[in-house]
Design a protein around this motif. Structure first.
Motif: not given
Ligand code: ADP
Ligand code: MG
Lengths: 389, 265
Positions: A214-234
């Motif tokens: 979460m950043n400034a009131g919004r969700i930046e990215q959501m998913g399994h920890p490994a999934e977000i870590y390996e492939l950040p979208k922002t």
């Protein structure tokens, strides 16, 4: 009370376009997420990004400005706090100082008119390993014990959703690690949906099966920890969750499944499937532990097709498990590289000319409009907050 | 010299205690005296007369009971009203809230002579007969201030998360008040009531203005002082002192026992 006949089947928690404004400031901004039933869900973000406000709206302690909250297909947005099948573990525990541990834990059952609470309370105190302290007052307990009472007091009501607001924030590091394992064990045992708020990315990654950043009131990215870590979208996620090297470049062309990128005169390749860039401006990203450092003279040893950057070592720190290098690229940007200490012997030293390389499959692409420093300060701040306790 | 320096704190402490207890011990000692003349000032001979015949002097016991009654009734009413005012001031936003906050201090800040005489003027103007009712009204007035101030402080110090936790744990607003808010504020209310009672019990100035023909215990003593205070007054004063002492000691012992029990469990 209708909630009395609640079934034990847990249901998904849906937040739909949830918004909360304080004056002009949107503390929570159009949040839409579904939290799967029975999951250990972590809401991760820097201090002040709206995590507590989100939890308070789910608990019914704060009215949303707009949007709705559903549990399964039941809309609970308009229900008062005491009517919701949701319980909270407060940041400061908020144990009742005038009641002993037993009565604290029994509180929810008694308010719902349950007559015989003894067996249930004792069972719950055993679950959190506090059976022997039932008649103590909260002030006579250590921080870790108070924390477990707070968990027991909430869980005994078998809520559909358990909300935990930085429950480990006040504990020292060692106790915190211990409680992380403990909480995870309890969650597995009871199977309730846990929504765990934290600013500690390591805590979120080790405990949760789903993370929402979460950043400034919004969700930046959501998913399994490994999934977000390996492939950040922002860029924010890339920097806040672990560390990343982000290099600004432009799309120069494309082959079957790779994008060709030029940045500062160097060619990089990014898998199409791993890029969230939309225009010609693109950010090439890679995690520090995915990179390898070689002496510049060994440039021929770089595997074919790898991304590679020449540079000079400006800092080496040996951490036991790994060695952390800072390498200054030709255009002045400092890259961070973690090397596992696999080989005994020579390491690169400060001032060495080196080549840093990594596989395209470990590369990710971000939209060129992103700020490559987003989330860096937030991560440092969160780290400070952790260290300061 | 070194010895003196090392024990300075204890010595000063003992001296202060002596200073505090000499008047009380004189009062108590003279309750066992058989005064030679009218005035019970110097020691004559030992006697239990005052104790065996507490109400032997006309007016002593009746004035004592009057003061007890007025104290109890005023305290009860003032505590009830004061607690409600404190809750209103802390929990609700309404017009005139800050004015009320200020006015509630007035009775405490006003000199007693001024308050007593003003009240008298008011009662006379309204042709309100002076007596127990006017004294009680006056006492309620100044006790309320103390209750409001004490309970308000207690309420403001209350962690709002405790009430939120109660709501979160299925307590309706009424249950939240009954099981969380009230028990947590209660020590403040009890403290305020005890203070209020003792203020009422020994108030002389305001009572004297508004008592008419009513004689409270302090008024009786005032009157008796002209003619010589009977040893019965000393006996009653000792009794009050001992009662207060027993209450304090008992609460200390209960707390000590509780702590002991906790530690051994
Ligand atoms: N009652 C309130 N009134 C005004 N602003 C608030 C209130 N509660 C929170 N905020 C603001 O909303 C933002 C988000 O706060 P919060 O949800 O507590 O953040 P977090 O828990 O992620 O640290 C912050 O900027 C905070 O100052
Ligand atoms: Mg918070």
């Amino acid at each position: 009370m209708a909630e009395q006949s609640r079934t034990n089947q847990v249901e998904d928690l849906h937040l739909v376009n949830l918004t909360k404004r304080f004056g002009d400031m949107a503390a929570v901004d159009d949040l839409t997420i579904t939290i799967p039933a029975g999951s250990f869900f972590a809401l991760l973000g820097a201090s002040g990004c709206g995590k507590t406000t989100t939890l308070r709206m789910v608990a019914g302690l704060e009215d949303p400005t707009s949007g709705s909250i559903r549990i399964g297909d039941k809309d609970v947005t308009r229900l008062r706090a005491f009517q919701r099948p949701v319980n909270t573990v407060f940041q400061s525990y908020a144990l009742f100082p005038h009641l002993d541990i037993f009565e604290n834990v029994a509180f929810g059952l008694r308010r719902r008119g349950v007559k015989d609470v003894k067996a249930t309370v004792e069972q719950m105190l055993d679950l959190v390993e506090l059976g022997s302290l039932a008649r103590r007052k909260p002030t006579q307990l250590s921080g870790g014990q108070q924390q477990r009472v707070a968990v027991a007091r909430a869980l005994i009501n078998k809520p559909d959703v358990l909300l935990l607001d930085e429950p480990l924030g006040a504990l020292d590091l060692k106790l915190r690690r211990q409680m992380q394992i403990e909480l995870k064990r309890i969650q597995t045992e009871v199977g309730t949906t846990f929504v765990h708020v934290t600013h500690d990315q390591e805590e979120a990654m080790t405990m949760a099966d789903t993370i929402a950043v979460m950043n400034a009131g919004r969700i930046e990215q959501m998913g399994h920890p490994a999934e977000i870590y390996e492939l950040p979208k922002t860029a924010f996620v890339a920097n806040f969750l672990g560390q990343s090297n982000l290099i600004e470049g432009r799309v120069a062309g494309a082959s079957d499944d790779l994008i060709d990128v030029t940045a500062y005169g160097v060619a990089f390749r990014v898998p199409k499937s791993r890029s969230s860039a939309t225009g010609t401006a693109i950010i090439v990203g890679v995690r520090p532990e995915k990179m390898t450092v070689l002496d510049a003279l060994d440039a021929t040893k770089v595997p074919d097709g790898h991304n590679a950057i020449f540079g000079r070592v400006t800092d080496v720190s040996y951490t036991g498990v790994s060695t952390q290098y800072l390498v200054r690229a030709a255009w002045g940007q400092e890259l961070i590289v973690f090397e596992q200490n696999m080989i005994v012997g020579d390491r690169c030293e400060v001032g060495d000319d080196v080549i840093v390389h990594w596989a395209p499959s470990h590369t990710f692409g971000l939209d060129g409009d992103e700020n490559i420093n987003a989330g860096v300060d937030a991560a440092v701040l969160a780290l400070d907050a952790t260290a300061g306790q | 010299m070194r010895w003196l320096r090392r024990n300075a704190v204890s010595i000063v402490g003992i001296l202060v205690l002596v200073y505090l207890f000499i008047p009380i011990s004189v009062v108590t000692a003279l309750s066992f005296n058989k005064p030679a003349g009218k005035f019970n000032i110097s020691w004559n001979s030992f006697s239990l007369d005052a104790w065996t015949n507490l109400c032997g002097v006309p007016g002593v016991c009746s004035s004592f009971v009057t003061s007890l009654e007025i104290g109890l009734v005023s305290t009860l009413i003032a505590t009830l009203l004061g607690t409600m005012i404190a809750f209103a001031l802390v929990r609700y936003r309404f017009r005139g809230r800050s004015t009320t906050n200020l006015l509630i201090f007035l009775p405490m800040a006003t000199p007693e002579v001024v308050m007593g005489s003003s009240l008298l003027a008011l009662f006379l103007n309204m042709r309100f007969p002076l007596g127990p009712l006017t004294v009680a009204i006056a006492h309620i007035m100044f006790i309320i201030s103390f209750v409001v101030v004490t309970v308000k402080a207690r309420l403001q110090g209350l962690d709002p998360r405790l009430e939120e936790a109660a709501r979160d744990l299925y307590a309706s607003p009424r249950a939240t008040f009954r099981y969380v808010t009230f028990p947590l504020v209660l020590p403040g209310i009890i403290g305020a009531a005890l203070l209020g009672f003792s203020l009422s019990f020994d108030d002389f100035i305001i009572s004297y203005f508004n008592a008419g023909t009513l004689v409270t215990f302090p008024i009786y003593i005032w009157g008796a002082a002209q003619r010589g205070i009977p040893p019965q007054v000393n006996a009653l004063a000792t009794l009050v002192f001992v009662t207060a002492l027993v209450i304090v000691l008992a609460s200390q012992i209960v707390q000590y026992r509780k702590r002991k029990a906790m530690e051994s469990s």
